[in-house]
Design a protein around this motif. Structure first.
Motif, short mmCIF file in Angstrom:
data_model
loop_
_atom_site.label_atom_id
_atom_site.label_comp_id
_atom_site.label_asym_id
_atom_site.label_seq_id
_atom_site.Cartn_x
_atom_site.Cartn_y
_atom_site.Cartn_z
N ASP A 394 0.83 -1.21 0.00
CA ASP A 394 0.00 0.00 0.00
C ASP A 394 0.86 1.26 0.00
O ASP A 394 0.39 2.33 -0.34
N ASP A 400 -3.05 -3.29 -1.09
CA ASP A 400 -3.66 -2.89 0.17
C ASP A 400 -3.12 -3.76 1.30
O ASP A 400 -2.62 -4.86 1.04
N VAL A 401 -3.29 -3.26 2.51
CA VAL A 401 -2.97 -4.11 3.65
C VAL A 401 -4.23 -4.32 4.47
O VAL A 401 -5.14 -3.50 4.46
N GLU A 402 -4.23 -5.44 5.19
CA GLU A 402 -5.38 -5.77 6.02
C GLU A 402 -4.88 -6.07 7.43
O GLU A 402 -3.96 -6.88 7.60
N VAL A 403 -5.47 -5.40 8.40
CA VAL A 403 -5.07 -5.65 9.79
C VAL A 403 -5.71 -6.96 10.24
O VAL A 403 -6.93 -7.08 10.30
N LYS A 404 -4.90 -7.95 10.54
CA LYS A 404 -5.43 -9.24 10.98
C LYS A 404 -5.48 -9.34 12.50
O LYS A 404 -6.30 -10.07 13.04
N LEU A 422 -0.15 -7.61 9.74
CA LEU A 422 -0.74 -7.00 8.55
C LEU A 422 -0.58 -7.95 7.38
O LEU A 422 0.55 -8.38 7.09
N GLU A 423 -1.68 -8.29 6.74
CA GLU A 423 -1.57 -9.09 5.51
C GLU A 423 -1.36 -8.14 4.35
O GLU A 423 -1.93 -7.04 4.32
N ASN A 424 -0.56 -8.57 3.41
CA ASN A 424 -0.26 -7.73 2.24
C ASN A 424 -1.06 -8.25 1.06
O ASN A 424 -1.01 -9.44 0.76
N HIS A 425 -1.80 -7.36 0.43
CA HIS A 425 -2.57 -7.79 -0.75
C HIS A 425 -2.15 -6.96 -1.96
O HIS A 425 -2.80 -5.95 -2.28
#
Ligand SMILES: O=C(O)c1ccc(O)c(O)c1
Length: 436
Positions: A394, A400-404, A422-425
């Motif tokens: 991101d 995008d990143v997703e807070v896991k 943080l997952e990286n998408h």
């Protein structure tokens, strides 16, 4: 050939890069052993027996036996290392260099007296070079950063794990904060973890203070920090990916120290234990990356963040379809020294976590003084988290990143424990721009 190794096109020349270094590691270390009179005498007394004590390939032993420096260089030897061997045998640098040219000693000496070898006729074949530039082949597949893990690395957490204290009331809330993480990690085991941590006077003492150290070795032992080594498995590295990263980062002006052998301390093992639990063998390879946060000057948050961005480019230009997690460790607020020892700043720590998620570029501008004032002298470790954060997609808008998971607890020994996954998408097929 990849575009950035065009130095291989220079005729009659072997560039000593990470690839050669890995190939010649034991040969060069053997040469270093000849820096004492006692070892030189032992070698000269029985060359074969001395060489047999080293894990050398037969080709390497043969090259030395034949006094064939070209073969020794092909086998990964470097001239400054081999010079110790040559000196042991009584050769001067001129004799050694001349021996590789196909000339007699007299002819070579005469050539040098006559002004040296002309560069005419000894340049790169520019047709080949131009072809390399015009037809750079982008890798058909490449490594991907799948996520980032951020965590404190308090040694007492390791001791609690090693001594079966995780259920004690003091420790239970700490380990509970990592329950989700262990499940997530089990379901998302990467091929390699690039683990950013700081050595705590275990591998590096006052004789050497490197700012950034990239572990390029095949394996690492566990340091004895005074209580005996932690009873955890040793670390398997990934020398090939590490060499690629070294190449890419140094080309991007990050002046790294490359280390093939070092003992690893709690800074690296505690995060592994928290995420993987008690295992016989770590389930993936680990590339250790040490940052000096012990002796000032230490690198700025901004520099660490930029390094993370360059790291993503490095990893994503590696032509194997590996999954890689980048971990940033250390912190959160703690001070281990002086009358201010025990300092904890919950507000600052939580604002750090908020900004790490939502405003990493702004967070990277925070000066050292603020870390020390607000998060304690050892809170400065948090700059390392910015390396892992900079490596997510991101940052340059390509994903995008997703807070896991997010966790915060006080205390573990003298420290506030912080943890984030943080997952990286990355958007499909959008690797960071790179030409490696
Ligand atoms: O709180 C502690 O005990 C402690 C000790 C050493 C460290 O490196 C650390 O991060 C924390």
């Amino acid at each position: 050939m990849s575009l950035d190794k065009t130095y291989k096109l220079v005729p009659g020349t072997t560039i000593f890069d990470a690839e050669q270094s890995a190939k010649g590691y034991h040969l060069n270390q053997f040469c270093m052993s000849l820096m004492t009179a006692e070892n030189r005498a032992a070698y000269l007394a029985d060359e074969r027996a001395y060489l047999d004590a080293w894990p050398l390939r037969e080709e390497q032993k043969q090259a030395l036996h034949d006094r064939d420096l070209n073969a020794a260089m092909r086998e990964g030897g470097n001239i400054y290392f081999l010079a110790k061997w040559g000196a042991t045998l009584g050769f001067s640098f001129q004799q050694m260099a001349g021996s590789m040219t196909g000339m007699t000693e007299e002819e070579y000496r005469a050539m040098m007296v006559g002004g040296g070898r002309s560069v005419e006729g000894n340049r790169i074949d520019h047709a080949v070079l131009d072809a390399a530039y015009t037809n750079p082949e982008p890798p058909a597949e490449h490594a991907t950063i799948t996520g980032a893990v951020f965590t404190s690395h308090v040694p007492a957490i390791g001791a609690a794990l090693d001594h079966g204290k995780t259920e004690e009331p003091y420790w239970q809330p700490v380990f509970e904060g990592y329950e989700y993480s262990k499940t997530w990690e089990r379901e998302n085991v990467p091929d390699v973890i690039f683990l950013v941590y700081n050595d705590h006077a275990s591998a590096f003492d006052q004789s050497m203070i490197p700012t950034f150290v990239l572990g390029t070795g095949a394996s690492y032992s566990i340091a004895d920090e005074g209580y005996g080594p932690r009873p955890v498995p040793g670390i398997d590295g990934d020398p090939d990916l590490a060499a690629h990263i070294a190449h890419s980062l140094i080309r991007d002006d990050f002046d790294l120290t490359l280390v093939n052998e070092m003992a690893i301390d709690h800074g690296l093992t505690v995060p592994l234990s928290l995420m993987f639990g008690d295992v016989e063998k770590w389930p993936c390879k680990v590339i250790p990356f040490h940052v000096n946060v012990v002796q000032y000057p230490v690198p700025s948050g901004a520099r660490c963040f930029k390094l993370g961005q360059a790291l993503r480019k490095a990893i994503e230009s590696y032509d194997r379809p590996l999954t890689v997690q980048v971990w940033g460790t250390g912190g959160m607020s703690h001070q281990l020294q002086g009358p201010r020892a025990g300092l904890i700043n919950r507000e600052w720590d939580n604002a750090f976590l908020d900004r790490l998620i939502a405003d990493p570029a702004g967070l990277a501008e925070v000066p050292h003084l603020e870390y020390v004032e607000e998060a304690g002298s050892e809170g400065i470790e948090l700059v390392m988290w910015l390396i892992a954060r900079g490596a997510l997609s991101d940052v340059d808008g390509t994903g995008d990143v997703e807070v896991k998971h997010r966790f915060y607890h006080v205390p573990a020994s003298n420290t506030a424990v912080g943890h984030l996954i943080l997952e990286n998408h990355p958007r499909a097929e959008a690797p960071a721009e790179g030409e490696n």
